[in-house]
Design a protein around this motif. Structure first.
Motif: not given
Length: 461
Positions: A415-438
């Protein structure tokens, strides 16, 4: 006959699926299309929701039909008809016709800064009653706010039984765990997944206690606007150097929640399944509490502007620093803004479907099975603001290196995605514009998977 594949139903030609006339296309989920329909002969009268599979022969529809046919409850959509639609190539697509459910998803419906503990108890009791009748025959397996619809009168309906389970049902996936939504998974399921991560033949047997835990997550999110941290990170037991999971704080630590509601939510989130109680027990206790004369139940649930992070109380997951955003605001000014907005807040408006639906697969998306009836197509992002005060900010691009406190690669969980050396949780298909703090990355929304340092071995009493 015209194609029945989505928005082309606006053509002037009449489109039929079985004995049903398509009035309009409503939504598209990971596995189903939803149309608003009426019977060609007016029997029964009124409009209904028709869910048609995207993939021919999709077994989710037979599964949902099997369980819904056994349920007859005001908080569960009634099954009206079922069948198969054949396209020009001879492919057969199952469909279901269900009661049309008006309203908004649970988190959209809840009026920020105006929801009271009594209202929350009444809503949650209805969902618990829906689970009570469901648990007589099986389990829902995807209880979440996006799968609950509430009308203007406060009537709630539990939707989307496409991922349900019942005795004798075949597994929907070839993985160790059933379909579902990550943030709502029980500690027992997470431990099973980790234990049998290399055993493809293992399959977790969902229990009613898993639905109750998910109901607790939903309730926590409803009153705090936060998701609780996972109650377990089983890999920590194998590697003592791994940071411990964040501590679960009571909802009342984040917002003005009445004590009885606070206790019930923590009970549903109990580590031990047997301590959570049954859906029937919880519904009865919620109904009794909502009927009491306790004054605290009628106070608006407003996040506490004085709540700050300490060494012993860290924020349970993203979006990250709500308390941090509030610190520059003087308390008097903040309360003044809240009073003004409470007075000027407009009344709730009827639900209107959104465009640009998510098309992510089940394990990474908003949809626990086939699409929810009449649902908006986008997952409900974590809302910002405190009560009616909207402190919003634009989403950010994923940084070139991990954030402070963020879990670093390798990211063992699927459930974690590696991006630029860090682990991220995807937003379940949410597309920009993302909510704040995303954060945005390649046209998708993500938030950082944060870890905390191990607490000291001794604490103040």
């Amino acid at each position: 006959m015209p194609s029945v594949s989505g928005t082309d139903t606006t053509a002037s030609q009449e489109v039929r699926i079985g004995s049903w006339r398509v009035l309009r296309f409503v939504d598209k989920g990971s596995y189903g299309l939803v149309y608003r329909v009426e019977h060609t002969k007016g029997l029964p009268s009124g409009t209904y929701a028709l869910k048609r599979a995207i993939y021919p022969g999709d077994e989710r529809f037979a599964r949902e039909k099997e369980l819904l046919a056994r349920l007859n409850h005001p908080n569960v959509p009634g099954l009206q008809d079922s069948g198969e639609w054949t396209d020009a190539q001879g492919q057969r697509f199952p469909y279901l016709v269900l009661q049309w459910v008006e309203g908004k998803t649970l988190y959209e419906w809840a009026p920020k800064g105006m929801l009271t503990s009594r209202q929350a108890l009444r809503l949650l009791a209805q969902i618990a009653r829906a689970l009570q009748v469901t648990h007589l025959h099986g389990v829902h397996r995807d209880v979440k706010g996006d799968n609950v619809r509430v009308n203007e009168q406060g009537h709630a309906v539990l939707l989307d039984f496409g991922a349900c389970g019942y005795p004798g049902a075949r597994p929907l996936t070839d993985t160790a765990i059933p379909p579902g939504t990550e943030l709502y998974r029980s500690p027992q399921l997470l431990r099973f997944r980790y234990k049998f991560r290399r055993s493809p033949e293992a399959h977790y047997l969902s229990r009613s206690e898993d639905d109750i835990y998910a109901l607790g997550v939903m309730a926590y999110r409803l009153v705090t606007e936060l998701y609780p941290p996972p109650r377990t990170e089983p890999e920590c037991t194998d590697d003592p150097k791994r940071p411990l999971p964040a501590r679960l704080l009571a909802p009342s630590d984040w917002a003005s929640v009445a004590p009885v509601l606070d206790r019930l939510i923590l009970r549903m989130l109990s580590e031990e399944p047997e301590a959570r109680g049954t859906a029937e027990q919880l519904a009865q206790e919620m109904e009794e509490a909502a009927a009491s004369t306790e004054p605290a139940l009628d106070r608006p649930i407003i996040p506490d502007p004085c709540q700050v992070e300490t060494e012993r109380a860290t924020r349970p997951g993203p979006p990250r620093e709500r308390a941090h955003l509030l610190r520059p605001l003087p308390l008097v000014a903040l309360l003044g803004m809240m009073v003004v907005l409470l007075v000027s807040r407009p009344a709730p408006h009827p639900w209107e479907p959104l465009s640009e639906p998510s098309e992510e697969p089940l394990e990474t998306g908003r949809d626990g099975g086939s699409v929810a009836l009449g649902s908006t197509a986008l997952a409900s992002a974590l809302p910002g603001g405190v009560g009616p005060v909207e402190l919003r900010a634009v989403s950010l691009d994923v940084p070139s290196r991990p954030l402070k406190g963020q879990k670093r690669a390798p990211c063992e969980s699927r459930e974690l995605v590696e991006i630029n050396g860090g682990c991220w949780v995807h937003g379940g298909g949410l597309k920009p514009p993302c909510d704040r703090d995303w954060y945005e990355w390649e046209g998708r929304c993500y938030w950082p998977f944060m870890v905390r340092e191990r607490p000291p071995t001794s604490e103040e009493p």
